[in-house]
Write a protein that holds these residues in place. Structure first.
Motif, PDB file in Angstrom:
ATOM      1  N   SER A 151       0.816  -1.221   0.000  1.00 41.74           N
ATOM      2  CA  SER A 151       0.000   0.000   0.000  1.00 41.74           C
ATOM      3  C   SER A 151       0.844   1.263   0.000  1.00 41.74           C
ATOM      4  O   SER A 151       0.409   2.310  -0.485  1.00 41.74           O
ATOM      5  N   LEU A 152       2.062   1.200   0.543  1.00 46.10           N
ATOM      6  CA  LEU A 152       2.928   2.373   0.596  1.00 46.10           C
ATOM      7  C   LEU A 152       3.296   2.855  -0.800  1.00 46.10           C
ATOM      8  O   LEU A 152       3.538   4.048  -1.016  1.00 46.10           O
ATOM      9  N   ALA A 153       3.332   1.948  -1.763  1.00 41.83           N
ATOM     10  CA  ALA A 153       3.619   2.315  -3.152  1.00 41.83           C
ATOM     11  C   ALA A 153       2.345   2.491  -3.961  1.00 41.83           C
ATOM     12  O   ALA A 153       2.227   3.427  -4.761  1.00 41.83           O
ATOM     13  N   VAL A 154       1.374   1.612  -3.752  1.00 34.99           N
ATOM     14  CA  VAL A 154       0.182   1.587  -4.597  1.00 34.99           C
ATOM     15  C   VAL A 154      -0.714   2.797  -4.352  1.00 34.99           C
ATOM     16  O   VAL A 154      -1.199   3.429  -5.304  1.00 34.99           O
ATOM     17  N   VAL A 155      -0.944   3.149  -3.097  1.00 33.34           N
ATOM     18  CA  VAL A 155      -1.892   4.232  -2.787  1.00 33.34           C
ATOM     19  C   VAL A 155      -1.429   5.586  -3.335  1.00 33.34           C
ATOM     20  O   VAL A 155      -2.164   6.232  -4.096  1.00 33.34           O
ATOM     21  N   PRO A 156      -0.220   6.064  -3.013  1.00 28.78           N
ATOM     22  CA  PRO A 156       0.185   7.373  -3.549  1.00 28.78           C
ATOM     23  C   PRO A 156       0.345   7.367  -5.064  1.00 28.78           C
ATOM     24  O   PRO A 156       0.007   8.359  -5.716  1.00 28.78           O
ATOM     25  N   ALA A 157       0.848   6.265  -5.638  1.00 33.60           N
ATOM     26  CA  ALA A 157       1.012   6.209  -7.088  1.00 33.60           C
ATOM     27  C   ALA A 157      -0.338   6.263  -7.797  1.00 33.60           C
ATOM     28  O   ALA A 157      -0.482   6.898  -8.850  1.00 33.60           O
ATOM     29  N   THR A 158      -1.332   5.611  -7.225  1.00 29.66           N
ATOM     30  CA  THR A 158      -2.673   5.641  -7.816  1.00 29.66           C
ATOM     31  C   THR A 158      -3.256   7.044  -7.768  1.00 29.66           C
ATOM     32  O   THR A 158      -3.829   7.531  -8.747  1.00 29.66           O
ATOM     33  N   LEU A 159      -3.111   7.706  -6.626  1.00 31.34           N
ATOM     34  CA  LEU A 159      -3.631   9.074  -6.484  1.00 31.34           C
ATOM     35  C   LEU A 159      -2.969  10.020  -7.476  1.00 31.34           C
ATOM     36  O   LEU A 159      -3.648  10.825  -8.131  1.00 31.34           O
ATOM     37  N   VAL A 160      -1.652   9.930  -7.595  1.00 32.10           N
ATOM     38  CA  VAL A 160      -0.935  10.812  -8.520  1.00 32.10           C
ATOM     39  C   VAL A 160      -1.340  10.517  -9.958  1.00 32.10           C
ATOM     40  O   VAL A 160      -1.522  11.448 -10.764  1.00 32.10           O
ATOM     41  N   SER A 161      -1.504   9.249 -10.313  1.00 30.52           N
ATOM     42  CA  SER A 161      -1.883   8.911 -11.687  1.00 30.52           C
ATOM     43  C   SER A 161      -3.241   9.504 -12.053  1.00 30.52           C
ATOM     44  O   SER A 161      -3.436   9.992 -13.171  1.00 30.52           O
ATOM     45  N   ILE A 162      -4.172   9.490 -11.102  1.00 29.44           N
ATOM     46  CA  ILE A 162      -5.501  10.066 -11.357  1.00 29.44           C
ATOM     47  C   ILE A 162      -5.398  11.577 -11.536  1.00 29.44           C
ATOM     48  O   ILE A 162      -5.950  12.146 -12.492  1.00 29.44           O
ATOM     49  N   MET A 163      -4.675  12.248 -10.644  1.00 34.26           N
ATOM     50  CA  MET A 163      -4.600  13.708 -10.701  1.00 34.26           C
ATOM     51  C   MET A 163      -3.810  14.195 -11.912  1.00 34.26           C
ATOM     52  O   MET A 163      -4.149  15.221 -12.510  1.00 34.26           O
ATOM     53  N   VAL A 164      -2.761  13.460 -12.287  1.00 35.44           N
ATOM     54  CA  VAL A 164      -1.987  13.839 -13.466  1.00 35.44           C
ATOM     55  C   VAL A 164      -2.833  13.700 -14.723  1.00 35.44           C
ATOM     56  O   VAL A 164      -2.804  14.564 -15.614  1.00 35.44           O
ATOM     57  N   THR A 165      -3.605  12.631 -14.805  1.00 38.82           N
ATOM     58  CA  THR A 165      -4.478  12.433 -15.966  1.00 38.82           C
ATOM     59  C   THR A 165      -5.526  13.538 -16.041  1.00 38.82           C
ATOM     60  O   THR A 165      -5.802  14.070 -17.124  1.00 38.82           O
ATOM     61  N   ILE A 166      -6.115  13.870 -14.893  1.00 37.61           N
ATOM     62  CA  ILE A 166      -7.103  14.951 -14.847  1.00 37.61           C
ATOM     63  C   ILE A 166      -6.500  16.257 -15.357  1.00 37.61           C
ATOM     64  O   ILE A 166      -7.108  16.976 -16.161  1.00 37.61           O
ATOM     65  N   ALA A 167      -5.296  16.581 -14.894  1.00 40.07           N
ATOM     66  CA  ALA A 167      -4.640  17.823 -15.295  1.00 40.07           C
ATOM     67  C   ALA A 167      -4.376  17.838 -16.796  1.00 40.07           C
ATOM     68  O   ALA A 167      -4.606  18.850 -17.475  1.00 40.07           O
ATOM     69  N   GLY A 168      -3.888  16.729 -17.335  1.00 36.70           N
ATOM     70  CA  GLY A 168      -3.619  16.660 -18.769  1.00 36.70           C
ATOM     71  C   GLY A 168      -4.874  16.801 -19.606  1.00 36.70           C
ATOM     72  O   GLY A 168      -4.886  17.497 -20.625  1.00 36.70           O
ATOM     73  N   VAL A 169      -5.943  16.155 -19.160  1.00 32.52           N
ATOM     74  CA  VAL A 169      -7.218  16.251 -19.879  1.00 32.52           C
ATOM     75  C   VAL A 169      -7.718  17.689 -19.876  1.00 32.52           C
ATOM     76  O   VAL A 169      -8.272  18.172 -20.869  1.00 32.52           O
ATOM     77  N   MET A 170      -7.502  18.413 -18.768  1.00 33.38           N
ATOM     78  CA  MET A 170      -7.935  19.807 -18.703  1.00 33.38           C
ATOM     79  C   MET A 170      -7.217  20.653 -19.750  1.00 33.38           C
ATOM     80  O   MET A 170      -7.837  21.473 -20.429  1.00 33.38           O
ATOM     81  N   TYR A 171      -5.913  20.456 -19.890  1.00 32.84           N
ATOM     82  CA  TYR A 171      -5.158  21.244 -20.876  1.00 32.84           C
ATOM     83  C   TYR A 171      -5.615  20.903 -22.301  1.00 32.84           C
ATOM     84  O   TYR A 171      -5.691  21.801 -23.156  1.00 32.84           O
ATOM     85  N   LEU A 181       1.605   5.470 -15.453  1.00 32.39           N
ATOM     86  CA  LEU A 181       1.838   5.300 -14.015  1.00 32.39           C
ATOM     87  C   LEU A 181       0.801   4.366 -13.407  1.00 32.39           C
ATOM     88  O   LEU A 181       1.130   3.508 -12.569  1.00 32.39           O
ATOM     89  N   ALA A 182      -0.452   4.507 -13.834  1.00 31.50           N
ATOM     90  CA  ALA A 182      -1.502   3.619 -13.332  1.00 31.50           C
ATOM     91  C   ALA A 182      -1.226   2.170 -13.731  1.00 31.50           C
ATOM     92  O   ALA A 182      -1.403   1.243 -12.928  1.00 31.50           O
ATOM     93  N   ALA A 183      -0.779   1.970 -14.972  1.00 30.61           N
ATOM     94  CA  ALA A 183      -0.467   0.616 -15.439  1.00 30.61           C
ATOM     95  C   ALA A 183       0.713   0.032 -14.667  1.00 30.61           C
ATOM     96  O   ALA A 183       0.701  -1.138 -14.264  1.00 30.61           O
ATOM     97  N   ALA A 184       1.752   0.829 -14.455  1.00 28.71           N
ATOM     98  CA  ALA A 184       2.918   0.363 -13.712  1.00 28.71           C
ATOM     99  C   ALA A 184       2.546   0.014 -12.271  1.00 28.71           C
ATOM    100  O   ALA A 184       3.053  -0.966 -11.703  1.00 28.71           O
ATOM    101  N   THR A 185       1.660   0.803 -11.688  1.00 30.21           N
ATOM    102  CA  THR A 185       1.206   0.542 -10.325  1.00 30.21           C
ATOM    103  C   THR A 185       0.408  -0.755 -10.258  1.00 30.21           C
ATOM    104  O   THR A 185       0.569  -1.554  -9.328  1.00 30.21           O
ATOM    105  N   LEU A 186      -0.449  -0.956 -11.245  1.00 28.60           N
ATOM    106  CA  LEU A 186      -1.241  -2.189 -11.286  1.00 28.60           C
ATOM    107  C   LEU A 186      -0.339  -3.412 -11.449  1.00 28.60           C
ATOM    108  O   LEU A 186      -0.551  -4.443 -10.792  1.00 28.60           O
ATOM    109  N   ALA A 187       0.674  -3.287 -12.296  1.00 29.53           N
ATOM    110  CA  ALA A 187       1.621  -4.392 -12.491  1.00 29.53           C
ATOM    111  C   ALA A 187       2.375  -4.689 -11.193  1.00 29.53           C
ATOM    112  O   ALA A 187       2.610  -5.858 -10.846  1.00 29.53           O
ATOM    113  N   TYR A 188       2.767  -3.652 -10.483  1.00 34.22           N
ATOM    114  CA  TYR A 188       3.449  -3.813  -9.194  1.00 34.22           C
ATOM    115  C   TYR A 188       2.563  -4.584  -8.224  1.00 34.22           C
ATOM    116  O   TYR A 188       3.020  -5.491  -7.515  1.00 34.22           O
TER     117      TYR A 188
END
Length: 349
Positions: free
Chosen positions: A276-296, A328-335
């Motif tokens: 969880s120490l890797a999966v939780v923050p990586a998942t959160l960042v992947s969601i927020m980064v995708t949101i930001a990119g979609v906005m631009y 990042l989401a895919a890499a996290t899922l693979a992890y």
């Protein structure tokens, strides 16, 4: 006649049903409350956070849409999503096809991520780490609540699909075999995803570092001089550096130090890193980064950057962020697939 071990249903772990069902009911409650809140605003109450009432309407997909027109639509969307979440949470199988319920969940999540949420979620996360809390406003708080609500809904849809297909509700595995989710397969495609998630943010950071060092890469001299006076490029370089450091941490998803604490970590070295120490923050960042990119990307099609064609460095790098987020989401899922081990519920590997 003797029964094979695979013919015997796995004995549930105490509390397992309650935990999986809780996701759906939590999604229902959150979506219902938020739908009622927008109904309240639609009736004329103050505090509506989106559209023309946004603290920064220039970032909104509904920049020129007022509360009287926008709030009823959002209220209907969240109340409808709450109804779907309740159907997903209740025991048993619905008469509505699973694909329809799954599609409704994905559509609700996509609507929120592409319209209501924007890059301010990611920016505020960076400011929190920098101990600057003044940028957190009412709109950002509402964006966060909306994203969490639909994320719970999607998680509930995944649990429902597993339950109705005979898969383990905890891990999703079946007797048919792991396939692409096996540790061996995940190690292969996860490595490619992780390296992609490292490269993209470094490309973005290079422009910000160039500005801080005095090179107006991708922007006009006028814009660079204006930002220099306000020290914007120093702040931008600091944020970009945080992103770059975070991207390097992504390597931990495919390196041994992401599974076992390295020697230099006194008191922890040699111990296994909690998943969880890797999966939780990586998942959160992947969601927020995708949101930001979609906005631009959305702002580009809305014509917000038509007058900034000479300043491509300020907008184009961000449009590639969805690649970063998805990788990042895919890499996290693979992890997670590589490290989850034997399921405590179904005992499958």
């Amino acid at each position: 006649m003797s029964l094979r071990t695979t013919d015997v249903a796995p004995r549930p772990v105490r509390g397992q049903f309650n935990r999986t069902a809780l996701i759906g009911y939590a999604a229902f409650l959150a979506l219902l409350l938020y739908g009622l809140a927008h109904t309240y605003w639609a009736l004329g109450a103050d505090g509506f956070p989106f559209g023309a009432d946004d603290a920064n309407p220039e970032y909104s997909a509904f920049q020129h849409v007022g509360r009287d027109r926008l709030a009823p639509w959002i209220a209907g969307g969240f109340l409808g999503s709450a109804a779907v979440a309740l159907l997903l949470a209740m025991p048993g199988r619905r008469r509505i096809p699973t694909s329809v319920l799954m599609g409704a969940s994905v559509f609700s999540a996509a609507a929120v991520l592409c319209t209501l949420a924007d890059f301010r979620l990611l920016g505020n996360l960076a400011y929190v780490f920098m101990l600057k809390f003044s940028a957190i406003n009412w709109t950002v708080i509402n964006q966060l609540f909306a994203v969490v609500s639909v994320s719970l809904m999607v998680a509930s849809a995944v649990v429902y699909q597993r339950r109705t297909s005979g898969a383990c509700t905890r891990c999703g595995r079946t007797d048919a075999g792991a396939g692409w989710t096996s540790p061996e397969a995940a190690a292969r495609w996860g490595k490619r995803a992780a390296y992609t998630a490292v490269v993209v943010p470094l490309l973005y950071a290079s422009t910000r570092w160039a500005w801080a060092l005095g090179f107006p890469l991708g922007i006009s001299d006028e814009l660079w001089e204006a930002g220099k006076k306000d020290h914007l490029w120093i702040a931008g370089a600091a944020l970009a550096t945080m992103g770059a450091l975070g991207s390097l941490l992504t390597l931990g998803l495919v390196q041994r130090w992401g599974e076992v604490y390295p020697r230099w970590m006194v008191g922890l070295r040699g111990r296994r890193v909690p998943i969880s120490l890797a999966v939780v923050p990586a998942t959160l960042v992947s969601i927020m980064v995708t949101i930001a990119g979609v906005m631009y990307i959305r702002l580009h099609f809305q014509g917000a950057f038509d007058n900034q064609k000479d300043d491509w460095g300020a907008t184009v790098p961000e449009m590639v962020w969805p690649v970063w987020g998805i990788a990042l989401a895919a890499a996290t899922l693979a992890y997670y697939f590589r490290r989850r081990g034997v399921c405590k519920r179904c005992t499958r590997r």
